[in-house]
Design a protein around this motif. Structure first.
Motif, PDB file in Angstrom:
ATOM      1  N   ILE A 218     -51.298  -8.972 -16.676  1.00 32.62           N
ATOM      2  CA  ILE A 218     -50.077  -8.711 -15.241  1.00 32.62           C
ATOM      3  C   ILE A 218     -51.414 -10.113 -14.434  1.00 32.62           C
ATOM      4  CG2 ILE A 218     -49.471  -7.391 -12.985  1.00 32.62           C
ATOM      5  CD1 ILE A 218     -48.840  -6.530 -15.738  1.00 32.62           C
TER       6      ILE A 218
ATOM      7  N   GLY B 107     -50.171   0.010 -17.465  1.00 34.77           N
ATOM      8  CA  GLY B 107     -49.914   0.634 -19.110  1.00 34.77           C
ATOM      9  C   GLY B 107     -50.257   2.353 -18.819  1.00 34.77           C
TER      10      GLY B 107
ATOM     11  N   THR C 224     -45.987  -0.191 -16.304  1.00 31.61           N
ATOM     12  CA  THR C 224     -45.666  -2.351 -17.331  1.00 31.61           C
ATOM     13  C   THR C 224     -46.272  -1.473 -18.950  1.00 31.61           C
ATOM     14  OG1 THR C 224     -47.512  -2.922 -17.020  1.00 31.61           O
ATOM     15  CG2 THR C 224     -46.261  -3.435 -15.964  1.00 31.61           C
ATOM     16  N   ALA C 225     -45.884  -2.510 -19.832  1.00 33.84           N
ATOM     17  CA  ALA C 225     -45.969  -1.855 -21.379  1.00 33.84           C
ATOM     18  C   ALA C 225     -47.857  -1.975 -21.440  1.00 33.84           C
ATOM     19  CB  ALA C 225     -45.636  -3.478 -22.048  1.00 33.84           C
ATOM     20  N   ASP C 226     -47.452  -1.019 -22.788  1.00 34.37           N
ATOM     21  CA  ASP C 226     -49.406  -0.875 -23.053  1.00 34.37           C
ATOM     22  C   ASP C 226     -49.888  -2.215 -22.922  1.00 34.37           C
ATOM     23  OD1 ASP C 226     -51.854   0.131 -23.484  1.00 34.37           O
ATOM     24  OD2 ASP C 226     -51.155   0.230 -25.423  1.00 34.37           O
ATOM     25  N   LYS C 227     -50.882  -2.983 -21.923  1.00 27.59           N
ATOM     26  CA  LYS C 227     -51.487  -3.975 -22.859  1.00 27.59           C
ATOM     27  C   LYS C 227     -51.751  -5.098 -22.058  1.00 27.59           C
ATOM     28  CE  LYS C 227     -54.224  -2.801 -26.713  1.00 27.59           C
ATOM     29  NZ  LYS C 227     -54.848  -2.733 -28.184  1.00 27.59           N
ATOM     30  N   GLU C 228     -50.255  -5.426 -21.285  1.00 23.95           N
ATOM     31  CA  GLU C 228     -49.504  -6.322 -20.938  1.00 23.95           C
ATOM     32  C   GLU C 228     -50.337  -6.756 -19.951  1.00 23.95           C
ATOM     33  OE1 GLU C 228     -44.990  -7.988 -19.107  1.00 23.95           O
ATOM     34  OE2 GLU C 228     -45.554  -5.713 -19.633  1.00 23.95           O
TER      35      GLU C 228
END
Length: 262
Positions: free
Chosen positions: A104, A75, A98-102
């Motif tokens: 991976i 993120g 990437t999106a926050d807290k996504e």
């Protein structure tokens, strides 16, 4: 005949932003993982060792090292660990945002790193043997498999033989040390005994703010990071029960038998 050694070596060091090792973690209220809000984060300790080793290689080999490039997948806040690595001595960074807290997963990280390797053409990738948040210890091996490169995991010593264009990696095994020789390009994952990371000086921290960080998204690299795993539930371990004193060995054995320990 041995292949000729490259004039310069390009190093790539993947790093990850994790909950700081000194933080006592707590399971979140939804029981889907650990609580991350308001919790101190820092660079994964094994990745710090990887950055330190890359910098030491340049200090040892000097002009033979063309560049040290660090990369992170995460993120927006993951830029912090790139700046830390740049302050330690890396030259430039890559942030695959990437999106926050996504979440991976390791395979997604390995595929993303493969895309970066295909783009940057490094000679040696050095990364931590595992991240302390998920303890998967999978990315290094997966990346080596995707690239079809030789790998040496859990390195406790790393040397470069320029004439042979190969690296020598020592690793601890039961009863001693094992030394591997590998032609470049190659993958190395770092163990705790490889080195002790340096503290970044204030001047280097200030210089790191001006160093270049390139930004991409997984889509830019043609990588699908959709999760393939589902976490059903995360619960803390049961509270530890208090101990008890016994007066004799016989009483101790009796207690152990009652507990089913023997």
């Amino acid at each position: 005949m041995r292949p000729s050694a490259p004039s310069f070596i390009k190093l790539l060091v993947p790093v990850k932003r994790t909950i700081d090792y000194a933080v006592k973690i707590r399971v979140n209220s939804a029981q889907t993982g650990v609580e991350t809000d308001g919790v101190k984060h820092s660079m994964n300790p094994f990745d710090e060792i990887a950055v330190e080793e890359a910098v030491r290689l340049r200090e040892k080999l000097k002009a033979d090292i063309e560049s040290i490039r660090v990369v992170t997948v995460g993120g927006p806040k993951a830029t912090d660990v790139l700046r830390t690595a740049l302050a330690m001595g890396a030259d430039t960074g890559i942030h695959v945002e990437t999106a926050d807290k996504e979440i991976i997963e390791p395979l997604s990280v390995a595929k993303t790193l493969k895309a970066i390797v295909d783009k940057e053409k490094p000679d040696l990738v050095i990364l931590g043997k595992q991240a302390i948040d998920d303890d998967s210890s999978q990315v290094g091996g997966m990346l080596a498999g995707l690239l079809n490169w030789p790998q040496a995991n859990f390195a406790s010593k790393l040397d470069y033989d320029k004439g042979a264009n190969e690296i020598h990696v020592s690793r601890e095994i039961d009863g001693g040390l094992e030394t591997l020789k590998m032609k470049l390009p190659a993958i190395v994952t770092t163990d705790l005994r490889l080195n002790e990371p340096r503290y970044a000086s204030l001047p280097n921290i200030m210089k790191a703010k001006k160093k270049k960080i390139d930004k991409f998204t997984p889509a830019d690299l043609g990588v699908d990071i959709a999760p393939r795993l589902e976490t059903i539930k995360v619960v803390p371990p049961p509270a530890r029960k208090g101990g008890a004193k016994v007066d004799s060995v016989e009483a101790l054995v009796s207690k152990l038998k009652e507990a089913g320990a023997i």
